[in-house]
Design an enzyme around this catalytic site. Sequence first.
Site, mmCIF file in Angstrom:
data_model
loop_
_atom_site.group_PDB
_atom_site.id
_atom_site.type_symbol
_atom_site.label_atom_id
_atom_site.label_comp_id
_atom_site.label_asym_id
_atom_site.label_seq_id
_atom_site.Cartn_x
_atom_site.Cartn_y
_atom_site.Cartn_z
ATOM 1 N N CYS A 129 -53.832 -20.081 -97.762
ATOM 2 C CA CYS A 129 -52.864 -20.477 -98.784
ATOM 3 C C CYS A 129 -53.431 -20.498 -100.198
ATOM 4 O O CYS A 129 -52.669 -20.579 -101.162
ATOM 5 C CB CYS A 129 -52.275 -21.842 -98.436
ATOM 6 S SG CYS A 129 -51.470 -21.880 -96.822
ATOM 7 N N HIS A 254 -49.574 -24.489 -104.669
ATOM 8 C CA HIS A 254 -49.163 -23.921 -103.385
ATOM 9 C C HIS A 254 -47.962 -24.702 -102.876
ATOM 10 O O HIS A 254 -47.926 -25.944 -102.936
ATOM 11 C CB HIS A 254 -50.329 -24.011 -102.391
ATOM 12 C CG HIS A 254 -49.930 -23.761 -100.982
ATOM 13 N ND1 HIS A 254 -49.168 -22.679 -100.602
ATOM 14 C CD2 HIS A 254 -50.194 -24.462 -99.841
ATOM 15 C CE1 HIS A 254 -48.974 -22.730 -99.304
ATOM 16 N NE2 HIS A 254 -49.581 -23.800 -98.814
ATOM 17 N N ASN A 284 -42.863 -22.200 -96.963
ATOM 18 C CA ASN A 284 -44.292 -22.055 -97.240
ATOM 19 C C ASN A 284 -44.701 -20.627 -96.904
ATOM 20 O O ASN A 284 -44.821 -20.266 -95.743
ATOM 21 C CB ASN A 284 -45.074 -23.066 -96.395
ATOM 22 C CG ASN A 284 -46.576 -23.006 -96.631
ATOM 23 O OD1 ASN A 284 -47.103 -22.014 -97.114
ATOM 24 N ND2 ASN A 284 -47.269 -24.067 -96.258
#
Length: 328
Positions: A129, A254, A284
């Site tokens: 990520c 993020h 996500n």
Amino acid sequence: MTAAHLMAAVASGGKLAAGARIAGLGIYRPSSVVSNEEAAAAAGVDADWIAQRVGVRERRRAGADESVVSMAVEAGSKALADAGASADDVDVVILATCSMPSPMPNGAASVAAGIGCRPAAGFDLNAACSGFSHGLAVADALVRAGTAGGVLVVGSERMSDWVDEGDRNTGPIFADGAAAALVLPGDRPAIFPVAWGSDGDQAELIAISAESGHMEMAGRKVFRWTTSALQSVIDEACRRAGIAPANLKAFVPHQANLRIIDTLARHIGAPGLVTATDLTDAGNTCGASVPLAFHALRQAGRVHSGDPVLLFGFGAGLTYAAQVVLCP
């Protein structure tokens, strides 16, 4: 590939740049939208539970014809168009991803070929990520050192291949998409020094299980790590950029969890700070989440050219990377 093209690529580097800048952004979002009701039914939870616990309302899922590489090609091509650049301006392609279907061949070379950047160097970067933020730091260093005249950094993920829709800790959260940034030389720094690191002692908190082949995540422990250990990284990134946190115009973390985003934004404490919350409509998207969210703020006119923006990736590894950039 012509001999002249090859010689031009070899000769493209060598001149130190005063700084590097993001010249253009491009994205690709799969057309298939999965609602909370659909995700909740698969995971055996309530739709409101997903919205309240994570902050996601809907997410995108790639179809059979949308791969990590094909989505990256679309996003990268749009970044070049946004910058008014061509494939010939790209010397290196960095593909930030942790969701390629196999470890070989890499995806970046295929992305370069798909965009027409041959014979650009191409390599994959897996920091999960925080992959895009790591890739941006590498691109900045390559351009400033004169090793490359232009670097295309693409975050592209097809996380739906690696999560179990029935797992409430991952199924309703992770999603697919791609976004890219073209990094070119500038007459002054517009990508500032990165503050990055890792905590491999906790790597098991987010991992692909060798037995199931699916992602497993200890959500509560990751939440505690992010909201406690990483606040100092924000301060360090601002210090390295020579900017007070209160002077930031926008924060693009993020897109992991809305509560994490809110906690980190409160730590910054900048008056009128614009905080990206692309998570609500995109889920996500792992290594693609930071550039997707950055593009969404710019597209909506919430950030403007020259604004100081803090980008902050964090996740599996555990890895993290933060840097202040000036909005293109």
